[in-house]
Design a protein around this motif. Structure first.
Motif, PDB file in Angstrom:
ATOM      1  N   GLY A 113     -58.696  18.327  19.980  1.00  0.00           N
ATOM      2  CA  GLY A 113     -57.876  19.027  20.950  1.00  0.00           C
ATOM      3  C   GLY A 113     -57.147  17.922  21.531  1.00  0.00           C
ATOM      4  N   THR A 114     -55.912  18.332  21.777  1.00  0.00           N
ATOM      5  CA  THR A 114     -54.992  17.251  22.466  1.00  0.00           C
ATOM      6  C   THR A 114     -54.377  17.914  23.764  1.00  0.00           C
ATOM      7  OG1 THR A 114     -53.025  18.302  21.236  1.00  0.00           O
ATOM      8  CG2 THR A 114     -54.221  16.321  20.329  1.00  0.00           C
ATOM      9  N   TRP A 115     -54.882  18.765  24.551  1.00  0.00           N
ATOM     10  CA  TRP A 115     -54.357  19.490  25.610  1.00  0.00           C
ATOM     11  C   TRP A 115     -53.931  18.585  26.725  1.00  0.00           C
ATOM     12  CZ3 TRP A 115     -57.278  22.455  29.992  1.00  0.00           C
ATOM     13  CH2 TRP A 115     -56.320  23.164  30.554  1.00  0.00           C
ATOM     14  N   HIS A 116     -52.933  18.440  27.199  1.00  0.00           N
ATOM     15  CA  HIS A 116     -52.711  17.411  28.338  1.00  0.00           C
ATOM     16  C   HIS A 116     -52.442  15.933  27.918  1.00  0.00           C
ATOM     17  CE1 HIS A 116     -52.118  20.259  31.682  1.00  0.00           C
ATOM     18  NE2 HIS A 116     -53.487  20.679  31.523  1.00  0.00           N
ATOM     19  N   MET A 117     -52.772  15.874  26.755  1.00  0.00           N
ATOM     20  CA  MET A 117     -52.412  14.286  26.168  1.00  0.00           C
ATOM     21  C   MET A 117     -50.730  14.232  26.142  1.00  0.00           C
ATOM     22  SD  MET A 117     -55.190  13.679  22.872  1.00  0.00           S
ATOM     23  CE  MET A 117     -56.854  13.419  23.179  1.00  0.00           C
ATOM     24  N   GLY A 118     -50.726  12.786  26.267  1.00  0.00           N
ATOM     25  CA  GLY A 118     -49.424  12.331  26.166  1.00  0.00           C
ATOM     26  C   GLY A 118     -48.683  12.609  27.696  1.00  0.00           C
ATOM     27  N   GLU A 119     -49.098  13.074  28.480  1.00  0.00           N
ATOM     28  CA  GLU A 119     -48.681  13.581  30.068  1.00  0.00           C
ATOM     29  C   GLU A 119     -48.816  12.416  31.031  1.00  0.00           C
ATOM     30  OE1 GLU A 119     -49.915  17.353  31.510  1.00  0.00           O
ATOM     31  OE2 GLU A 119     -49.254  18.176  29.561  1.00  0.00           O
ATOM     32  N   ASP A 120     -49.740  11.360  30.705  1.00  0.00           N
ATOM     33  CA  ASP A 120     -49.909  10.362  31.524  1.00  0.00           C
ATOM     34  C   ASP A 120     -49.861   9.135  30.814  1.00  0.00           C
ATOM     35  OD1 ASP A 120     -50.888   8.352  33.464  1.00  0.00           O
ATOM     36  OD2 ASP A 120     -52.898   9.511  34.088  1.00  0.00           O
ATOM     37  N   ALA A 121     -48.967   8.167  31.126  1.00  0.00           N
ATOM     38  CA  ALA A 121     -48.514   7.078  30.404  1.00  0.00           C
ATOM     39  C   ALA A 121     -49.796   6.055  30.582  1.00  0.00           C
ATOM     40  CB  ALA A 121     -47.211   6.351  30.806  1.00  0.00           C
ATOM     41  N   GLY A 122     -50.317   6.131  31.708  1.00  0.00           N
ATOM     42  CA  GLY A 122     -51.639   5.136  31.850  1.00  0.00           C
ATOM     43  C   GLY A 122     -52.839   5.610  30.971  1.00  0.00           C
ATOM     44  N   GLN A 123     -52.734   6.813  30.216  1.00  0.00           N
ATOM     45  CA  GLN A 123     -53.957   7.126  29.461  1.00  0.00           C
ATOM     46  C   GLN A 123     -53.552   7.092  27.946  1.00  0.00           C
ATOM     47  OE1 GLN A 123     -57.223   8.315  30.299  1.00  0.00           O
ATOM     48  NE2 GLN A 123     -56.504   7.499  32.172  1.00  0.00           N
ATOM     49  N   LYS A 128     -61.352  18.891  22.866  1.00  0.00           N
ATOM     50  CA  LYS A 128     -60.659  17.645  23.148  1.00  0.00           C
ATOM     51  C   LYS A 128     -61.444  16.569  23.497  1.00  0.00           C
ATOM     52  CE  LYS A 128     -57.501  15.981  26.684  1.00  0.00           C
ATOM     53  NZ  LYS A 128     -56.957  15.996  27.967  1.00  0.00           N
ATOM     54  N   ALA A 129     -61.413  15.592  23.260  1.00  0.00           N
ATOM     55  CA  ALA A 129     -62.113  14.269  24.055  1.00  0.00           C
ATOM     56  C   ALA A 129     -61.033  13.100  23.983  1.00  0.00           C
ATOM     57  CB  ALA A 129     -63.314  14.134  23.032  1.00  0.00           C
ATOM     58  N   VAL A 130     -61.150  12.380  25.076  1.00  0.00           N
ATOM     59  CA  VAL A 130     -60.575  11.081  25.085  1.00  0.00           C
ATOM     60  C   VAL A 130     -61.475   9.927  24.987  1.00  0.00           C
ATOM     61  CG1 VAL A 130     -58.776   9.737  26.506  1.00  0.00           C
ATOM     62  CG2 VAL A 130     -58.737  12.083  26.539  1.00  0.00           C
ATOM     63  N   SER A 131     -62.538  10.066  25.468  1.00  0.00           N
ATOM     64  CA  SER A 131     -63.550   8.906  25.420  1.00  0.00           C
ATOM     65  C   SER A 131     -64.297   8.730  23.914  1.00  0.00           C
ATOM     66  CB  SER A 131     -64.562   8.646  26.721  1.00  0.00           C
ATOM     67  OG  SER A 131     -65.511   9.865  26.340  1.00  0.00           O
ATOM     68  N   LEU A 132     -64.521   7.513  23.562  1.00  0.00           N
ATOM     69  CA  LEU A 132     -65.278   7.667  22.287  1.00  0.00           C
ATOM     70  C   LEU A 132     -66.672   8.308  22.230  1.00  0.00           C
ATOM     71  CD1 LEU A 132     -65.330   6.575  19.301  1.00  0.00           C
ATOM     72  CD2 LEU A 132     -66.296   4.216  20.160  1.00  0.00           C
ATOM     73  N   ASP A 133     -67.540   8.068  23.452  1.00  0.00           N
ATOM     74  CA  ASP A 133     -68.596   8.953  23.515  1.00  0.00           C
ATOM     75  C   ASP A 133     -68.363  10.388  23.358  1.00  0.00           C
ATOM     76  OD1 ASP A 133     -70.124   6.516  24.094  1.00  0.00           O
ATOM     77  OD2 ASP A 133     -69.973   6.533  26.004  1.00  0.00           O
ATOM     78  N   HIS A 134     -67.654  10.927  24.009  1.00  0.00           N
ATOM     79  CA  HIS A 134     -67.128  12.395  24.133  1.00  0.00           C
ATOM     80  C   HIS A 134     -66.898  12.733  22.916  1.00  0.00           C
ATOM     81  CE1 HIS A 134     -65.331  15.971  26.024  1.00  0.00           C
ATOM     82  NE2 HIS A 134     -66.431  16.319  25.516  1.00  0.00           N
ATOM     83  N   THR A 154     -52.784  20.958  18.494  1.00  0.00           N
ATOM     84  CA  THR A 154     -51.731  20.628  19.425  1.00  0.00           C
ATOM     85  C   THR A 154     -51.203  21.922  20.405  1.00  0.00           C
ATOM     86  OG1 THR A 154     -50.087  21.278  17.725  1.00  0.00           O
ATOM     87  CG2 THR A 154     -50.804  18.774  17.786  1.00  0.00           C
ATOM     88  N   ALA A 155     -51.990  22.622  20.427  1.00  0.00           N
ATOM     89  CA  ALA A 155     -51.669  23.802  21.538  1.00  0.00           C
ATOM     90  C   ALA A 155     -51.453  23.448  22.871  1.00  0.00           C
ATOM     91  CB  ALA A 155     -52.805  24.813  21.361  1.00  0.00           C
ATOM     92  N   GLU A 156     -50.483  24.113  23.580  1.00  0.00           N
ATOM     93  CA  GLU A 156     -50.293  23.874  24.845  1.00  0.00           C
ATOM     94  C   GLU A 156     -50.800  24.617  26.141  1.00  0.00           C
ATOM     95  OE1 GLU A 156     -45.954  23.172  25.009  1.00  0.00           O
ATOM     96  OE2 GLU A 156     -45.938  22.078  23.252  1.00  0.00           O
TER      97      GLU A 156
END
Length: 136
Positions: A17-27, A94-100, A48-50
């Protein structure tokens, strides 16, 4: 990674999942790293649902926590395993960290027994009328 056939195409049972990805340049770097790692794990279906509902409270449920403890897993992994118990079902968490991300991928190998399923059914009774779905 287990796959299913959709329209003659083999796709993984767990995507990203990619919800809210790309909204914070720091991430950005962490998000790109997570997506690449997911692809390496075979999680090639990317949602890529929003728009989603709120569902984090599901993961704080005592029943899911007991079942998670029994399987040395997290409540989120149990929710994924529950969703994936039927053939032809795909989950795209959705997951951002490798562990998740690895936790999401591992959820496909968790097998819930009849007692687990009965406990989940008791905790989340089916609706008696049409209603919106809760998201995890």
């Amino acid at each position: 990674m287990q796959t299913i056939e959709l329209g003659g195409v083999s796709v993984p049972r767990i995507g990203q999942g990619t919800w809210h990805m790309g909204e914070d340049a720091g991430q950005r770097q962490a998000e790109v790293r997570a997506l690449r790692a997911g692809l390496d794990l075979g999680m090639t279906l990317i949602d890529t649902a929003e728009m989603y509902a709120e569902g984090g409270a599901l993961l704080r449920n005592a029943t899911l926590q007991r079942i998670a403890d029994k399987h040395s897993a997290t409540p989120a992994q149990i929710a994924l395993a529950w969703a994936l118990r039927h053939p032809g079902v795909i989950a795209i968490p959705k997951a951002v960290s490798l562990d998740h991300l690895k936790q999401n991928a591992y959820a496909d190998s968790i097998r819930l027994d009849e007692d687990d399923l009965a406990q989940i059914d008791a905790a989340y009774a089916p609706p008696v009328r049409k209603q919106g779905l809760m998201m995890v």
